[in-house]
Write a protein that holds these residues in place. Structure first.
Motif, short mmCIF file in Angstrom:
data_model
loop_
_atom_site.label_atom_id
_atom_site.label_comp_id
_atom_site.label_asym_id
_atom_site.label_seq_id
_atom_site.Cartn_x
_atom_site.Cartn_y
_atom_site.Cartn_z
N PHE A 18 43.07 27.70 28.68
CA PHE A 18 41.89 27.94 28.24
C PHE A 18 40.91 26.91 28.17
O PHE A 18 39.84 26.95 28.00
CB PHE A 18 42.12 28.75 26.75
N ASN A 19 41.32 25.49 28.17
CA ASN A 19 40.62 24.31 28.04
C ASN A 19 40.02 23.93 29.40
O ASN A 19 39.35 22.83 29.44
CB ASN A 19 41.10 23.36 26.72
N MET A 20 40.82 24.55 30.28
CA MET A 20 40.68 23.73 31.60
C MET A 20 39.46 24.25 32.29
O MET A 20 39.05 25.69 32.09
CB MET A 20 41.93 23.98 32.69
N VAL A 21 38.64 23.69 33.06
CA VAL A 21 37.76 24.42 34.10
C VAL A 21 37.88 24.11 35.37
O VAL A 21 38.54 23.13 36.00
CB VAL A 21 36.35 23.36 33.52
N PHE A 22 37.74 25.21 36.18
CA PHE A 22 37.91 25.26 37.67
C PHE A 22 36.71 25.32 38.38
O PHE A 22 35.80 26.17 38.06
CB PHE A 22 38.99 26.32 38.09
N THR A 27 42.86 26.65 43.20
CA THR A 27 43.79 27.69 43.10
C THR A 27 44.09 28.30 41.65
O THR A 27 43.87 27.50 40.81
CB THR A 27 45.21 27.20 43.51
N VAL A 28 43.88 29.52 41.49
CA VAL A 28 44.04 30.12 40.35
C VAL A 28 45.54 29.95 39.69
O VAL A 28 46.53 30.42 40.40
CB VAL A 28 43.97 31.69 40.21
N PRO A 29 45.65 29.30 38.38
CA PRO A 29 46.83 28.66 37.95
C PRO A 29 47.59 29.80 37.19
O PRO A 29 48.81 29.92 37.22
CB PRO A 29 46.40 27.56 36.96
N VAL A 30 46.70 30.70 36.47
CA VAL A 30 47.58 31.88 35.60
C VAL A 30 46.40 33.05 35.83
O VAL A 30 45.31 32.74 35.70
CB VAL A 30 47.23 31.49 34.21
N MET A 70 39.03 30.08 31.67
CA MET A 70 39.88 31.37 31.32
C MET A 70 39.33 31.89 30.09
O MET A 70 39.19 31.11 29.06
CB MET A 70 41.17 31.00 31.32
N ILE A 71 39.17 33.21 29.67
CA ILE A 71 39.06 33.75 28.72
C ILE A 71 40.17 34.78 28.06
O ILE A 71 40.36 34.94 27.10
CB ILE A 71 37.70 34.56 28.54
N VAL A 72 40.87 35.37 29.20
CA VAL A 72 41.97 36.33 28.90
C VAL A 72 43.08 36.11 29.83
O VAL A 72 42.83 36.00 30.97
CB VAL A 72 41.65 37.78 28.83
#
Length: 79
Positions: A18-22, A27-30, A70-72
Motif C-alpha cells: 500500500f505504501n509502494m509507488v509503481f 510488473t504488478v506485484p499484487v 494500491m488501494i484494494v
C-alpha cells in the motif's frame, strides 16, 4: 475513489504494498485496484501483468508521470 456496497466483503489491513509507488510498465506485484497519483484514475490489474503505459493512459504536463499506488488488494486465496 473506490466504492463498495457491502462492507462485510472488505477488511482493513496493513501491507507494505500500500505504501509502494509503481510506474507504467512495472510488473504488478499484487492483484487489486490501483489509483494513479497524477489524475486519480483507478484500474484493476492482475499480479504479473505490466501496469498500463502512456498509450493506454495519457497524462499532460500538470499531472506528471503515471504513478500507481494500491488501494484494494484482491484476495485470490481466501481463508
Amino acid at each position: 475513489m473506490a466504492f463498495f456496497q457491502n462492507e462485510e466483503h472488505l477488511h482493513q489491513m496493513t501491507h507494505k504494498v500500500f505504501n509502494m509507488v509503481f510506474t507504467a510498465n512495472d510488473t504488478v506485484p499484487v492483484s487489486g485496484i490501483y489509483r494513479c497519483l497524477g489524475c486519480s484514475r483507478e484500474i484493476a490489474v492482475t499480479r504479473g501483468e505490466p501496469f498500463p503505459n502512456n498509450k493506454h493512459h495519457p497524462h499532460g504536463p500538470p499531472q506528471g508521470p503515471i504513478r500507481w499506488q494500491m488501494i484494494v488488494i484482491a484476495d485470490h486465496e481466501p481463508k
